[in-house]
Motif scaffolding. Structure first.
Motif, PDB file in Angstrom:
ATOM      1  N   LEU A  30      45.352  47.936  50.866  1.00  0.00           N
ATOM      2  CA  LEU A  30      45.026  48.410  49.523  1.00  0.00           C
ATOM      3  C   LEU A  30      43.780  47.684  49.033  1.00  0.00           C
ATOM      4  O   LEU A  30      43.515  46.543  49.432  1.00  0.00           O
ATOM      5  N   PHE A  31      43.027  48.317  48.152  1.00  0.00           N
ATOM      6  CA  PHE A  31      41.838  47.691  47.576  1.00  0.00           C
ATOM      7  C   PHE A  31      41.598  48.262  46.192  1.00  0.00           C
ATOM      8  O   PHE A  31      42.248  49.238  45.777  1.00  0.00           O
ATOM      9  N   LEU A  32      40.652  47.662  45.490  1.00  0.00           N
ATOM     10  CA  LEU A  32      40.311  48.117  44.151  1.00  0.00           C
ATOM     11  C   LEU A  32      38.921  48.750  44.150  1.00  0.00           C
ATOM     12  O   LEU A  32      37.955  48.155  44.627  1.00  0.00           O
ATOM     13  N   ALA A  33      38.835  49.964  43.639  1.00  0.00           N
ATOM     14  CA  ALA A  33      37.558  50.647  43.444  1.00  0.00           C
ATOM     15  C   ALA A  33      37.157  50.424  41.993  1.00  0.00           C
ATOM     16  O   ALA A  33      37.875  50.831  41.074  1.00  0.00           O
ATOM     17  N   ASP A  34      36.025  49.780  41.787  1.00  0.00           N
ATOM     18  CA  ASP A  34      35.619  49.309  40.463  1.00  0.00           C
ATOM     19  C   ASP A  34      34.459  50.141  39.925  1.00  0.00           C
ATOM     20  O   ASP A  34      33.406  50.232  40.560  1.00  0.00           O
ATOM     21  N   GLY A 120      25.708  43.675  50.413  1.00  0.00           N
ATOM     22  CA  GLY A 120      24.682  44.554  49.866  1.00  0.00           C
ATOM     23  C   GLY A 120      24.012  45.368  50.950  1.00  0.00           C
ATOM     24  O   GLY A 120      23.760  46.570  50.790  1.00  0.00           O
ATOM     25  N   ASN A 121      23.711  44.738  52.084  1.00  0.00           N
ATOM     26  CA  ASN A 121      23.099  45.456  53.198  1.00  0.00           C
ATOM     27  C   ASN A 121      24.050  46.493  53.787  1.00  0.00           C
ATOM     28  O   ASN A 121      23.652  47.626  54.059  1.00  0.00           O
ATOM     29  N   ALA A 122      25.295  46.091  54.019  1.00  0.00           N
ATOM     30  CA  ALA A 122      26.262  47.034  54.602  1.00  0.00           C
ATOM     31  C   ALA A 122      26.464  48.239  53.684  1.00  0.00           C
ATOM     32  O   ALA A 122      26.473  49.392  54.139  1.00  0.00           O
ATOM     33  N   VAL A 144      30.812  42.482  57.430  1.00  0.00           N
ATOM     34  CA  VAL A 144      31.471  42.261  56.148  1.00  0.00           C
ATOM     35  C   VAL A 144      32.574  43.297  55.932  1.00  0.00           C
ATOM     36  O   VAL A 144      32.528  44.411  56.473  1.00  0.00           O
ATOM     37  N   ASP A 145      33.532  42.939  55.133  1.00  0.00           N
ATOM     38  CA  ASP A 145      34.648  43.823  54.809  1.00  0.00           C
ATOM     39  C   ASP A 145      34.151  45.059  54.055  1.00  0.00           C
ATOM     40  O   ASP A 145      33.444  44.945  53.048  1.00  0.00           O
ATOM     41  N   LEU A 146      34.534  46.235  54.547  1.00  0.00           N
ATOM     42  CA  LEU A 146      34.183  47.481  53.864  1.00  0.00           C
ATOM     43  C   LEU A 146      34.667  47.460  52.424  1.00  0.00           C
ATOM     44  O   LEU A 146      34.014  48.024  51.529  1.00  0.00           O
ATOM     45  N   TYR A 147      35.806  46.797  52.167  1.00  0.00           N
ATOM     46  CA  TYR A 147      36.434  46.843  50.849  1.00  0.00           C
ATOM     47  C   TYR A 147      36.060  45.663  49.957  1.00  0.00           C
ATOM     48  O   TYR A 147      36.640  45.501  48.884  1.00  0.00           O
ATOM     49  N   ASN A 148      35.110  44.862  50.405  1.00  0.00           N
ATOM     50  CA  ASN A 148      34.531  43.852  49.531  1.00  0.00           C
ATOM     51  C   ASN A 148      33.938  44.575  48.323  1.00  0.00           C
ATOM     52  O   ASN A 148      33.195  45.550  48.481  1.00  0.00           O
ATOM     53  N   PRO A 149      34.231  44.142  47.123  1.00  0.00           N
ATOM     54  CA  PRO A 149      33.698  44.854  45.947  1.00  0.00           C
ATOM     55  C   PRO A 149      32.184  45.010  45.958  1.00  0.00           C
ATOM     56  O   PRO A 149      31.657  46.034  45.510  1.00  0.00           O
ATOM     57  N   LYS A 150      31.470  44.041  46.499  1.00  0.00           N
ATOM     58  CA  LYS A 150      30.009  44.132  46.549  1.00  0.00           C
ATOM     59  C   LYS A 150      29.558  45.193  47.547  1.00  0.00           C
ATOM     60  O   LYS A 150      28.544  45.871  47.339  1.00  0.00           O
ATOM     61  N   THR A 151      30.286  45.342  48.647  1.00  0.00           N
ATOM     62  CA  THR A 151      29.970  46.394  49.611  1.00  0.00           C
ATOM     63  C   THR A 151      30.150  47.763  48.968  1.00  0.00           C
ATOM     64  O   THR A 151      29.286  48.638  49.057  1.00  0.00           O
ATOM     65  N   LEU A 152      31.278  47.956  48.308  1.00  0.00           N
ATOM     66  CA  LEU A 152      31.560  49.241  47.668  1.00  0.00           C
ATOM     67  C   LEU A 152      30.555  49.533  46.556  1.00  0.00           C
ATOM     68  O   LEU A 152      30.135  50.680  46.380  1.00  0.00           O
ATOM     69  N   ARG A 153      30.164  48.496  45.816  1.00  0.00           N
ATOM     70  CA  ARG A 153      29.212  48.706  44.731  1.00  0.00           C
ATOM     71  C   ARG A 153      27.854  49.139  45.291  1.00  0.00           C
ATOM     72  O   ARG A 153      27.211  50.040  44.758  1.00  0.00           O
ATOM     73  N   ALA A 154      27.421  48.507  46.393  1.00  0.00           N
ATOM     74  CA  ALA A 154      26.140  48.870  46.993  1.00  0.00           C
ATOM     75  C   ALA A 154      26.176  50.266  47.607  1.00  0.00           C
ATOM     76  O   ALA A 154      25.154  50.959  47.654  1.00  0.00           O
ATOM     77  N   ALA A 155      27.345  50.690  48.049  1.00  0.00           N
ATOM     78  CA  ALA A 155      27.475  52.031  48.641  1.00  0.00           C
ATOM     79  C   ALA A 155      27.476  53.125  47.575  1.00  0.00           C
ATOM     80  O   ALA A 155      27.253  54.301  47.885  1.00  0.00           O
ATOM     81  N   VAL A 156      27.729  52.774  46.317  1.00  0.00           N
ATOM     82  CA  VAL A 156      27.688  53.702  45.176  1.00  0.00           C
ATOM     83  C   VAL A 156      28.466  54.988  45.469  1.00  0.00           C
ATOM     84  O   VAL A 156      27.948  56.097  45.291  1.00  0.00           O
TER      85      VAL A 156
END
Length: 259
Positions: A30-34, A120-122, A144-156
């Motif tokens: 499970l993860f959080l989409a912010d 950010g790069n991923a 890096v973890d796909l579900y890291n909040p920073k990864t998800l934020r950079a993927a928009v």
């Protein structure tokens, strides 16, 4: 919609906050989409969203017809990784798919990140691959973890638009892509093919192999690729950063495919 907003001390929210740890995310899948973009993307994947949390003002950012659990501002801030939370967070199930599943759809353009550590790069590679019309992204090795909040934020939101696989062994990923008839191209400063001369290669089903931000691709991994492709440097810059190199390669593939 809940009538009384949940407070930060709510026991259920305390359990959800533990998903800030990668180990907890991996164990519970499970993860959080912010934020509204991430939540909207997650809502577009059937079965992904478990519950949507929003403040009274943030509820307006949620598409109509979606059930929302109201939380107060402090509770929402405790669930969000953002400095200035947008007011909506979704509890979601993992969306990554096995590489085997991706290969069944006969992909024609894939981006593979090998040991890419910066979220950010991923996330930017995922976003760029989505924009270029790629069929899939693979995060391989110690990426890096796909579900890291920073990864998800950079993927928009793009992490929800195209399939993403998470695989432990980059070399195994290369071999499996090749076995499926996909030509693997490694980015390398001393590559034997220049990007602007790679048109014939890019007409075939292709996977771009991108390496670590600081060290690039290990020699043994680059040697497994079918070809090594260089991006010409016309000025005095020593090199290009990972996200820029990925954008050039993926968009050159898109140009050739659509030319």
């Amino acid at each position: 919609m809940s009538v009384v907003p949940l407070a930060a001390g709510n026991d259920r929210l305390k359990q959800i906050r533990k998903l800030s740890r990668r180990s907890e995310r991996s164990e519970r899948r499970l993860f959080l989409a912010d934020g509204p973009k991430a939540v909207e993307g997650a809502l577009g994947v059937p079965g992904c969203v478990v519950e949507v949390f929003a403040t009274a003002s943030g509820a307006d950012l949620v598409p109509s017809g979606v059930d929302v659990t109201l939380v107060d501002d402090r509770a929402l801030a405790s669930l969000s990784d953002s400095v200035t939370p947008a007011g909506v967070v979704a509890l979601c199930r993992f969306v990554d798919r096995p590489l085997t599943h991706l290969l069944q759809s006969a992909p024609r353009l894939v981006a593979v990140c090998a040991d890419v550590r910066d979220p950010g790069n991923a996330g930017t590679v995922i976003r760029t691959a989505d924009a270029a019309g790629a069929d899939a992204v693979v995060l391989a090795g110690t990426s890096v973890d796909l579900y890291n909040p920073k990864t998800l934020r950079a993927a928009v939101g793009s992490a929800f638009h195209l399939p993403v696989a998470v695989e432990p062994d980059p070399a195994d990923v290369v071999r499996r892509l090749q076995a499926a008839g996909v030509t693997v191209l490694a980015t390398a400063a001393d590559g034997e093919v220049a990007l602007h001369d790679a048109g014939d290669l890019l007409r075939a089903p292709t996977a771009w192999l991108f390496g670590n931000e600081a060290h690039g691709l290990p020699d043994d991994l680059a040697a497994l690729a079918d070809h090594r492709v260089s991006i010409p440097i016309h000025g005095r810059a020593e090199s290009l950063n990972l996200a820029t190199a990925a954008a050039l390669c993926l968009y050159e593939s898109a140009r050739v495919r659509r030319g």
